[in-house]
Design an enzyme around this catalytic site. Structure first.
Site, short mmCIF file in Angstrom:
data_model
loop_
_atom_site.label_atom_id
_atom_site.label_comp_id
_atom_site.label_asym_id
_atom_site.label_seq_id
_atom_site.Cartn_x
_atom_site.Cartn_y
_atom_site.Cartn_z
N ASP A 64 0.82 -1.22 0.00
CA ASP A 64 0.00 0.00 0.00
C ASP A 64 0.85 1.26 0.00
OD1 ASP A 64 0.54 0.82 2.84
OD2 ASP A 64 -0.58 -0.99 3.31
N ASP A 95 6.59 -5.67 6.38
CA ASP A 95 5.23 -5.11 6.45
C ASP A 95 4.32 -6.04 5.66
OD1 ASP A 95 2.92 -3.67 6.31
OD2 ASP A 95 3.77 -1.94 5.26
N ASP A 130 -1.11 -11.26 7.48
CA ASP A 130 -1.00 -12.29 8.50
C ASP A 130 -0.20 -13.48 7.98
OD1 ASP A 130 -2.60 -10.70 10.09
OD2 ASP A 130 -4.46 -11.68 9.49
#
Length: 285
Positions: free
Chosen positions: A90, A160, A163
Protein backbone atom coordinates in the site's frame (compact mmCIF):
# COMPACT_ATOMS: atom_id res chain seq x y z
CA UNK A 1 -16.41 -12.30 7.14
CA UNK A 2 -19.91 -11.13 6.34
CA UNK A 3 -21.61 -8.18 4.68
CA UNK A 4 -25.17 -7.38 5.71
CA UNK A 5 -27.36 -4.35 6.37
CA UNK A 6 -24.63 -2.10 4.93
CA UNK A 7 -22.03 -3.34 7.41
CA UNK A 8 -18.79 -5.16 6.70
CA UNK A 9 -17.97 -7.48 9.59
CA UNK A 10 -14.72 -9.38 10.08
CA UNK A 11 -14.87 -12.22 12.59
CA UNK A 12 -11.77 -12.97 14.69
CA UNK A 13 -11.84 -16.56 15.89
CA UNK A 14 -8.96 -16.39 18.44
CA UNK A 15 -10.98 -14.06 20.68
CA UNK A 16 -14.52 -14.89 19.60
CA UNK A 17 -15.02 -11.29 18.57
CA UNK A 18 -15.62 -9.20 15.47
CA UNK A 19 -15.00 -5.75 14.07
CA UNK A 20 -17.34 -3.96 11.71
CA UNK A 21 -17.57 -0.93 9.45
CA UNK A 22 -20.69 0.69 8.05
CA UNK A 23 -20.28 0.89 4.29
CA UNK A 24 -21.96 3.01 1.65
CA UNK A 25 -20.74 1.04 -1.34
CA UNK A 26 -18.17 -1.20 -2.95
CA UNK A 27 -15.71 0.71 -5.12
CA UNK A 28 -13.59 -2.01 -6.68
CA UNK A 29 -12.51 -5.64 -6.59
CA UNK A 30 -9.51 -7.35 -8.18
CA UNK A 31 -8.55 -11.01 -8.07
CA UNK A 32 -4.78 -10.99 -8.52
CA UNK A 33 -2.56 -14.01 -9.02
CA UNK A 34 -2.20 -14.21 -5.25
CA UNK A 35 -5.26 -12.84 -3.46
CA UNK A 36 -8.55 -10.96 -3.70
CA UNK A 37 -8.32 -7.21 -3.08
CA UNK A 38 -11.49 -5.23 -2.34
CA UNK A 39 -12.08 -1.52 -1.78
CA UNK A 40 -15.15 -0.20 0.05
CA UNK A 41 -16.33 3.30 0.86
CA UNK A 42 -17.30 3.53 4.52
CA UNK A 43 -19.52 6.15 6.10
CA UNK A 44 -17.05 7.15 8.84
CA UNK A 45 -13.63 5.61 8.16
CA UNK A 46 -12.95 6.74 4.61
CA UNK A 47 -11.95 3.98 2.23
CA UNK A 48 -11.40 0.42 3.40
CA UNK A 49 -9.05 -2.12 1.80
CA UNK A 50 -9.57 -5.85 2.31
CA UNK A 51 -7.27 -8.66 1.25
CA UNK A 52 -8.87 -12.10 1.15
CA UNK A 53 -11.62 -10.79 3.41
CA UNK A 54 -9.29 -9.39 6.09
CA UNK A 55 -9.10 -5.68 6.87
CA UNK A 56 -5.78 -4.22 5.72
CA UNK A 57 -6.27 -0.49 6.21
CA UNK A 58 -8.66 2.41 6.35
CA UNK A 59 -8.15 6.04 5.42
CA UNK A 60 -8.91 7.10 8.97
CA UNK A 61 -6.44 5.14 11.08
CA UNK A 62 -3.64 3.69 8.93
CA UNK A 63 -1.18 6.24 10.33
CA UNK A 64 -0.86 4.32 13.61
CA UNK A 65 0.54 1.27 11.85
CA UNK A 66 2.65 2.99 9.22
CA UNK A 67 4.31 5.31 11.71
CA UNK A 68 5.01 2.63 14.31
CA UNK A 69 6.49 0.11 11.90
CA UNK A 70 8.83 2.82 10.58
CA UNK A 71 9.92 5.58 12.95
CA UNK A 72 10.92 3.64 16.09
CA UNK A 73 13.40 1.55 14.10
CA UNK A 74 14.67 4.50 12.06
CA UNK A 75 15.34 6.54 15.20
CA UNK A 76 16.87 3.53 16.98
CA UNK A 77 19.44 2.81 14.27
CA UNK A 78 22.39 5.24 14.53
CA UNK A 79 22.60 6.07 10.80
CA UNK A 80 19.89 4.41 8.70
CA UNK A 81 20.80 4.86 5.05
CA UNK A 82 19.71 1.68 3.26
CA UNK A 83 16.23 0.36 4.06
CA UNK A 84 14.43 -2.65 2.59
CA UNK A 85 10.67 -3.08 2.97
CA UNK A 86 9.30 -6.56 2.37
CA UNK A 87 5.60 -6.35 1.60
CA UNK A 88 4.16 -2.91 2.20
CA UNK A 89 2.33 -2.81 -1.10
CA UNK A 90 0.00 0.00 0.00
CA UNK A 91 3.16 2.19 0.14
CA UNK A 92 2.34 3.87 3.47
CA UNK A 93 5.46 2.49 5.14
CA UNK A 94 7.62 3.63 2.22
CA UNK A 95 6.19 7.13 2.62
CA UNK A 96 7.10 7.21 6.32
CA UNK A 97 10.62 5.83 5.76
CA UNK A 98 11.39 8.47 3.15
CA UNK A 99 10.42 11.26 5.53
CA UNK A 100 13.89 10.67 7.01
CA UNK A 101 16.35 12.77 4.99
CA UNK A 102 19.30 10.56 5.94
CA UNK A 103 17.80 7.56 4.14
CA UNK A 104 19.65 7.23 0.84
CA UNK A 105 17.64 4.35 -0.63
CA UNK A 106 14.48 2.43 0.21
CA UNK A 107 13.57 -0.70 -1.72
CA UNK A 108 10.02 -2.01 -1.41
CA UNK A 109 9.51 -5.60 -2.56
CA UNK A 110 5.91 -6.82 -2.61
CA UNK A 111 4.83 -9.96 -4.40
CA UNK A 112 1.53 -8.47 -5.59
CA UNK A 113 1.64 -5.43 -7.85
CA UNK A 114 -2.14 -5.12 -7.72
CA UNK A 115 -2.01 -4.00 -4.07
CA UNK A 116 0.13 -1.03 -5.06
CA UNK A 117 -2.01 -0.17 -8.08
CA UNK A 118 -5.17 -0.22 -5.97
CA UNK A 119 -3.48 1.94 -3.34
CA UNK A 120 -2.35 4.44 -5.96
CA UNK A 121 -5.96 4.70 -7.15
CA UNK A 122 -7.85 4.74 -3.85
CA UNK A 123 -5.24 5.78 -1.25
CA UNK A 124 -3.07 8.24 -3.22
CA UNK A 125 -2.04 10.01 -0.01
CA UNK A 126 -0.05 6.88 0.91
CA UNK A 127 1.82 6.92 -2.39
CA UNK A 128 3.34 10.41 -2.20
CA UNK A 129 6.88 9.00 -2.17
CA UNK A 130 6.54 6.39 -4.91
CA UNK A 131 8.39 8.63 -7.36
CA UNK A 132 11.02 9.81 -4.89
CA UNK A 133 14.46 9.32 -6.45
CA UNK A 134 15.46 7.23 -3.41
CA UNK A 135 12.54 4.80 -3.82
CA UNK A 136 12.67 1.50 -5.68
CA UNK A 137 9.45 -0.48 -6.11
CA UNK A 138 9.85 -4.16 -6.96
CA UNK A 139 7.07 -6.69 -7.48
CA UNK A 140 8.65 -10.00 -6.63
CA UNK A 141 8.92 -12.70 -3.98
CA UNK A 142 10.26 -11.07 -0.81
CA UNK A 143 11.69 -14.35 0.46
CA UNK A 144 13.76 -14.75 -2.69
CA UNK A 145 14.76 -11.09 -2.66
CA UNK A 146 16.19 -11.32 0.85
CA UNK A 147 17.90 -14.64 0.10
CA UNK A 148 19.76 -12.94 -2.76
CA UNK A 149 20.49 -9.69 -0.93
CA UNK A 150 24.26 -9.06 -0.57
CA UNK A 151 25.66 -9.72 2.89
CA UNK A 152 26.00 -6.70 5.14
CA UNK A 153 24.33 -4.34 2.68
CA UNK A 154 21.23 -3.19 4.59
CA UNK A 155 20.69 -1.06 7.69
CA UNK A 156 17.03 -1.85 8.37
CA UNK A 157 14.69 -4.55 7.06
CA UNK A 158 11.00 -3.81 7.60
CA UNK A 159 8.62 -6.73 7.12
CA UNK A 160 5.23 -5.11 6.45
CA UNK A 161 3.21 -8.19 5.60
CA UNK A 162 -0.26 -9.60 5.90
CA UNK A 163 -1.00 -12.29 8.50
CA UNK A 164 1.24 -15.40 8.47
CA UNK A 165 -0.92 -17.33 6.02
CA UNK A 166 -1.03 -17.51 2.23
CA UNK A 167 1.56 -15.38 0.39
CA UNK A 168 3.04 -14.08 3.69
CA UNK A 169 3.53 -17.46 5.37
CA UNK A 170 7.19 -17.67 4.33
CA UNK A 171 8.00 -14.38 6.08
CA UNK A 172 7.62 -15.83 9.59
CA UNK A 173 10.21 -18.59 9.76
CA UNK A 174 13.87 -19.24 10.56
CA UNK A 175 15.01 -19.49 6.93
CA UNK A 176 13.66 -16.03 6.08
CA UNK A 177 15.08 -14.52 9.26
CA UNK A 178 18.48 -16.02 8.40
CA UNK A 179 18.37 -14.19 5.07
CA UNK A 180 17.56 -10.94 6.87
CA UNK A 181 20.35 -11.53 9.39
CA UNK A 182 22.87 -12.06 6.59
CA UNK A 183 21.77 -8.97 4.67
CA UNK A 184 21.92 -6.67 7.68
CA UNK A 185 25.05 -4.86 8.80
CA UNK A 186 26.34 -5.53 12.31
CA UNK A 187 24.26 -2.67 13.74
CA UNK A 188 21.28 -3.49 11.55
CA UNK A 189 17.70 -3.91 12.72
CA UNK A 190 14.86 -6.17 11.65
CA UNK A 191 11.33 -4.92 12.36
CA UNK A 192 8.20 -6.92 11.61
CA UNK A 193 4.48 -6.52 12.20
CA UNK A 194 3.68 -8.97 14.96
CA UNK A 195 -0.09 -9.13 15.31
CA UNK A 196 -2.17 -8.45 18.43
CA UNK A 197 -0.38 -8.81 21.79
CA UNK A 198 -3.78 -9.15 23.45
CA UNK A 199 -4.76 -12.21 21.42
CA UNK A 200 -1.63 -13.70 19.86
CA UNK A 201 1.20 -13.53 22.38
CA UNK A 202 2.10 -17.13 21.56
CA UNK A 203 2.68 -16.11 17.94
CA UNK A 204 4.90 -13.22 19.04
CA UNK A 205 6.89 -15.59 21.25
CA UNK A 206 7.26 -18.01 18.33
CA UNK A 207 8.44 -15.21 16.03
CA UNK A 208 11.07 -14.11 18.54
CA UNK A 209 12.20 -17.71 19.01
CA UNK A 210 12.63 -18.18 15.25
CA UNK A 211 14.48 -14.85 15.00
CA UNK A 212 16.78 -16.05 17.78
CA UNK A 213 17.48 -19.32 15.97
CA UNK A 214 18.50 -17.23 12.95
CA UNK A 215 21.11 -15.37 15.02
CA UNK A 216 19.33 -12.30 16.36
CA UNK A 217 20.15 -11.75 20.02
CA UNK A 218 17.89 -9.00 21.34
CA UNK A 219 14.20 -8.25 20.83
CA UNK A 220 11.68 -5.55 21.66
CA UNK A 221 7.95 -5.73 20.96
CA UNK A 222 6.19 -2.37 20.72
CA UNK A 223 2.38 -2.34 21.13
CA UNK A 224 0.20 0.43 19.75
CA UNK A 225 -3.48 1.14 19.03
CA UNK A 226 -4.86 0.03 15.69
CA UNK A 227 -8.65 0.44 15.79
CA UNK A 228 -9.41 -1.27 12.47
CA UNK A 229 -7.60 -4.51 13.40
CA UNK A 230 -8.97 -7.29 15.62
CA UNK A 231 -8.82 -6.34 19.34
CA UNK A 232 -7.92 -2.74 18.35
CA UNK A 233 -4.35 -3.29 19.56
CA UNK A 234 -1.39 -4.32 17.42
CA UNK A 235 2.39 -4.56 17.62
CA UNK A 236 5.71 -4.55 15.82
CA UNK A 237 8.76 -6.49 16.95
CA UNK A 238 12.32 -5.24 16.51
CA UNK A 239 15.30 -7.61 16.48
CA UNK A 240 18.99 -6.72 16.81
CA UNK A 241 22.19 -8.64 16.14
CA UNK A 242 23.67 -7.11 19.29
CA UNK A 243 23.59 -8.98 22.59
CA UNK A 244 21.64 -7.24 25.35
CA UNK A 245 20.66 -4.34 23.12
CA UNK A 246 18.54 -1.86 25.07
CA UNK A 247 16.95 -0.34 21.95
CA UNK A 248 17.80 3.16 23.12
CA UNK A 249 16.85 5.65 20.44
CA UNK A 250 18.15 9.00 19.21
CA UNK A 251 15.77 10.99 21.36
CA UNK A 252 17.10 14.40 20.34
CA UNK A 253 16.70 13.57 16.66
CA UNK A 254 13.18 12.27 17.26
CA UNK A 255 12.22 15.43 19.15
CA UNK A 256 13.67 17.66 16.42
CA UNK A 257 12.31 15.68 13.47
CA UNK A 258 11.48 18.01 10.63
CA UNK A 259 8.38 16.20 9.44
CA UNK A 260 4.81 15.72 10.62
CA UNK A 261 3.48 12.62 12.31
CA UNK A 262 -0.02 12.02 13.62
CA UNK A 263 0.84 9.49 16.36
CA UNK A 264 4.58 8.96 16.78
CA UNK A 265 6.52 11.31 19.07
CA UNK A 266 9.75 11.03 21.02
CA UNK A 267 7.80 10.95 24.29
CA UNK A 268 5.55 8.20 22.99
CA UNK A 269 8.61 6.24 21.84
CA UNK A 270 10.04 6.42 25.37
CA UNK A 271 6.83 5.05 26.83
CA UNK A 272 6.28 2.25 24.34
CA UNK A 273 9.67 0.74 25.23
CA UNK A 274 8.14 -0.26 28.58
CA UNK A 275 5.96 -3.30 27.96
CA UNK A 276 2.72 -3.81 29.91
CA UNK A 277 3.35 -6.31 32.72
CA UNK A 278 1.37 -9.15 31.14
CA UNK A 279 3.30 -8.74 27.87
CA UNK A 280 6.66 -8.48 29.62
CA UNK A 281 5.93 -11.61 31.65
CA UNK A 282 4.84 -13.63 28.63
CA UNK A 283 7.86 -12.57 26.58
CA UNK A 284 10.38 -12.91 29.40
CA UNK A 285 11.37 -9.25 29.46
Amino acid sequence: MSTNDNWYIEHFQPTGSAIGFRISGKLDEVQSLFQKIEIYQTTDWGKLMLIDGAVMLTSRDNFFYHEMISHPALFTHPTPKRVVIIGGGDCGTLREVLKHPGVESATQCDIDEQVTRMSEKYFPELCDSNHDARAELLFDDGVAYMANCPAGSVDIVIVDSTDPVGPAEGLFNKAFYESCFKALKDDGLLVQQSESPLALLDLIKEMRTEMGKAGFQSFKTLPFPQPCYPTGWWSVTMASKQAKADFAFRQGAAQAKGFETLYYTAHLHTGVLVAPPFVAKALGE
